[in-house]
Design an enzyme around this catalytic site. Structure first.
Site, PDB file in Angstrom:
ATOM      1  N   THR A  12       3.354  -2.281  12.176  1.00  0.00           N
ATOM      2  CA  THR A  12       2.974  -1.301  11.154  1.00  0.00           C
ATOM      3  C   THR A  12       1.759  -1.799  10.387  1.00  0.00           C
ATOM      4  OG1 THR A  12       3.693  -0.084   9.171  1.00  0.00           O
ATOM      5  CG2 THR A  12       4.569  -2.298   9.423  1.00  0.00           C
ATOM      6  N   ASN A  14       1.465  -0.664   7.270  1.00  0.00           N
ATOM      7  CA  ASN A  14       1.908  -0.395   5.899  1.00  0.00           C
ATOM      8  C   ASN A  14       2.603  -1.632   5.322  1.00  0.00           C
ATOM      9  OD1 ASN A  14       3.369   0.460   3.632  1.00  0.00           O
ATOM     10  ND2 ASN A  14       3.515   2.563   4.397  1.00  0.00           N
ATOM     11  N   ASP A  69       9.364   5.173  11.763  1.00  0.00           N
ATOM     12  CA  ASP A  69       8.681   6.407  11.396  1.00  0.00           C
ATOM     13  C   ASP A  69       9.541   7.097  10.349  1.00  0.00           C
ATOM     14  OD1 ASP A  69       6.106   7.528  12.541  1.00  0.00           O
ATOM     15  OD2 ASP A  69       7.292   9.322  12.154  1.00  0.00           O
ATOM     16  N   PHE A 144       4.874   3.367  -2.816  1.00  0.00           N
ATOM     17  CA  PHE A 144       3.746   3.985  -2.103  1.00  0.00           C
ATOM     18  C   PHE A 144       4.071   5.443  -1.810  1.00  0.00           C
ATOM     19  CE2 PHE A 144       5.352   4.418   2.289  1.00  0.00           C
ATOM     20  CZ  PHE A 144       6.525   3.684   2.192  1.00  0.00           C
ATOM     21  N   GLY A 145       3.109   6.126  -1.224  1.00  0.00           N
ATOM     22  CA  GLY A 145       3.308   7.498  -0.737  1.00  0.00           C
ATOM     23  C   GLY A 145       3.890   8.435  -1.784  1.00  0.00           C
ATOM     24  N   ASP A 147       6.605   8.206  -3.413  1.00  0.00           N
ATOM     25  CA  ASP A 147       7.527   7.562  -4.367  1.00  0.00           C
ATOM     26  C   ASP A 147       7.448   8.139  -5.792  1.00  0.00           C
ATOM     27  OD1 ASP A 147       8.870   5.931  -2.629  1.00  0.00           O
ATOM     28  OD2 ASP A 147       7.684   4.146  -3.038  1.00  0.00           O
TER      29      ASP A 147
END
Ligand code: IMP
Length: 190
Positions: A12, A14, A69, A144-145, A147
């Site tokens: 990954t 990330n 994923d 992240f994202g 959150d």
């Protein structure tokens, strides 16, 4: 100084995902390391299909490899963005999702994580889900994202307001990696 018995490689880019996986798997004395192996990503309506395809593309490996994923499934939007979460996050971000749900009180959503494990020819899939809702505004600075806009069930804070340890207790990824850890412990696969 923590002692690790085993090591797996996580394909990954990330770094947050690596930190979360490491936190959960350290309870099983497993060290998580990054690998340069690329996760080949197809477009599909299911996360499982994306993960299985990527695992098959990796080919036989001597080392234990994991990929993951994940996606955010919003009830009112018929599960959108789901498997397209990464693309949607890049294009419209948290603000775009809040706009799509403007003046909407039905805000139920869930995060899903599919973790795929491969060693040699053995392939295994683990699933974790976290039910919750989309907040009315962005709050918190951790993680992240999505959150800052996701509030897990039985909580009032978003994931971004929690420490990594707290998030992993409830999160989709926390559950999926815990299932992987339990399986490795039981079958001593690595
Ligand atoms: P992928 O798993 O790399 O395809 O990315 C899924 C996308 O879903 C990420 O880019 C994030 O935007 C979002 N996502 C997945 N898991 C989380 C999470 O734990 N917190 C916040 N956003 C997440």
């Amino acid at each position: 100084m923590q002692h690790f018995d085993k090591k797996i490689f996580f394909a990954t880019n990330n770094s947050n995902k690596i930190l979360e996986a490491q936190h959960v798997l350290s309870n099983f004395k497993i060290l998580v390391d990054k690998t340069e192996i690329k996760k080949v990503e197809i477009q599909s309506d299911t996360l499982e299909e994306i993960v299985l395809y990527a695992l098959k593309k990796i080919g036989k490996t001597l080392y234990p490899i994991v990929i993951e994923d994940s996606g955010l499934f919003i009830e009112k939007l018929n599960g959108f963005p789901g498997p397209y979460s990464s693309y949607v996050y890049k294009k419209i971000g948290c603000i775009g999702i809040l706009k799509l749900l403007e003046n909407e009180n039905e805000r139920r959503a869930k995060f899903v994580s599919i973790v795929g494990f491969r060693r040699d020819r053995l392939i295994k899939i683990f699933r974790g889900e976290c039910n919750g809702k989309i907040s009315y505004k962005m709050t918190g600075t951790h993680g992240f994202g999505f959150d800052p806009i996701f509030i897990p069930e039985n909580e009032e804070r978003t994931f971004a307001e929690m420490s990594l340890e707290e998030k992993c207790l409830w999160s989709h990824r926390g559950k999926a990696f815990k299932a992987l850890g339990n399986w490795i412990k039981l079958y001593k696969y690595i």
